[in-house]
Design an enzyme around this catalytic site. Structure first.
Site, mmCIF file in Angstrom:
data_model
loop_
_atom_site.group_PDB
_atom_site.id
_atom_site.type_symbol
_atom_site.label_atom_id
_atom_site.label_comp_id
_atom_site.label_asym_id
_atom_site.label_seq_id
_atom_site.Cartn_x
_atom_site.Cartn_y
_atom_site.Cartn_z
ATOM 1 N N SER A 15 0.796 -1.233 0.000
ATOM 2 C CA SER A 15 0.000 0.000 0.000
ATOM 3 C C SER A 15 0.825 1.278 0.000
ATOM 4 C CB SER A 15 -0.943 0.004 1.208
ATOM 5 O OG SER A 15 -0.254 -0.284 2.410
ATOM 6 N N TYR A 151 0.374 -14.510 -14.500
ATOM 7 C CA TYR A 151 -0.376 -13.533 -13.706
ATOM 8 C C TYR A 151 -1.852 -13.921 -13.640
ATOM 9 C CZ TYR A 151 -2.631 -9.057 -12.571
ATOM 10 O OH TYR A 151 -3.402 -8.068 -12.012
#
Length: 261
Positions: A15, A151
């Site tokens: 974050s 991914y």
């Protein structure tokens, strides 16, 4: 609708920038105590400074892709009410050129990190009678991108994990959901877009639109989403108002996925 998360503590992994930082900022604005996570002290401290002086934001440094790093983060943040599994990596590579090490690295960062943290936090949430877990997946979980199958594989795995965990805590007032962003402006996406778009003289905004038109032509938005647009959905899912939403995979993909569900 007024979302009030006063008294709640939220950990958002990965974050310090991008979508994760936007989510942390949104949760903080809604009144939550937010714990920022990153792999280095410098990046965490820079992110804390960006949010500003507040007694409702702290940092937890650690690489959650590793058992030791996860243990360090858990020691710094032993209890949370809201867990946002946002940390993730992506990069284009032809599927037949991806070595074992890359498959394992992507799985460790994108999937196992969230499993480790949820395994620690969710039982305590159940005991307390309230909790929120959100996995930041991707529309690539459903529509596997041929340029980065590894991914897409990890994002599909996240959906399975989130649904299974939601079922495991049914009736507990703890919800577990996934969100599926589409291509979003964040750290790393510019490098990715530049690799996929031939004309290097285009501005990032122009390159983003060309990438969408060429590589994600089903997009109804016609542009890259902003990190804040993704964060808005995560903040809602973290709230009291989202109490009846669990075991779900919610799209914030700009209409890239053509399915109606």
């Amino acid at each position: 609708m007024k979302i009030d998360l006063s008294g709640r503590t939220a950990l958002v992994t990965g974050s310090t920038v991008g979508i994760g930082f936007a989510i942390a900022s949104g949760l903080h604005a809604a009144g939550a105590h937010v714990i920022l996570n990153g792999r280095s002290k410098e990046r965490v401290e820079a992110a804390l400074a960006r949010i500003g002086d507040s007694d409702r934001v702290t940092g937890a440094v650690g690489d959650i892709a590793t058992p030791d790093g996860s243990a360090s983060v858990l020691a710094q943040a032993p209890h949370v009410d809201i867990l946002v599994n946002n940390a993730g990596i992506f990069s284009p590579q032809h599927v037949f050129d991806i070595p074992d090490e890359e498959w394992e690295r992507f799985f460790s960062v994108n999937v196992l990190s969230g499993i480790r943290l949820a395994r620690h936090y969710v039982p305590a949430m159940v005991e307390s009678g309230w909790g929120r877990v959100i996995f930041v997946s991707s529309e690539s979980a459903v529509q596997i991108p041929p340029e980065m199958v590894h991914y897409g594989m990890t994002k599909s795995a996240q959906l399975a994990v989130a649904r299974g965990m939601a079922e495991a805590v049914s009736g507990s007032e703890v919800t577990v959901n996934s969100v599926l962003p589409g291509p979003t402006m964040s750290e790393g996406i510019e490098r990715f877009v530049r690799e996929m778009v031939e004309d290097q003289m285009l501005s990032f905004e122009e390159a983003g639109k060309e990438f969408i038109a060429k590589e994600r032509p089903t997009s109804l938005l016609g542009r890259l989403a902003s990190a804040q647009e993704v964060a808005n959905l995560v903040v809602y899912l973290s709230s009291e108002q989202a109490s009846a939403t669990t075991g779900a995979a919610l799209r914030v993909d700009g209409g890239v996925l053509r399915g109606v569900l």
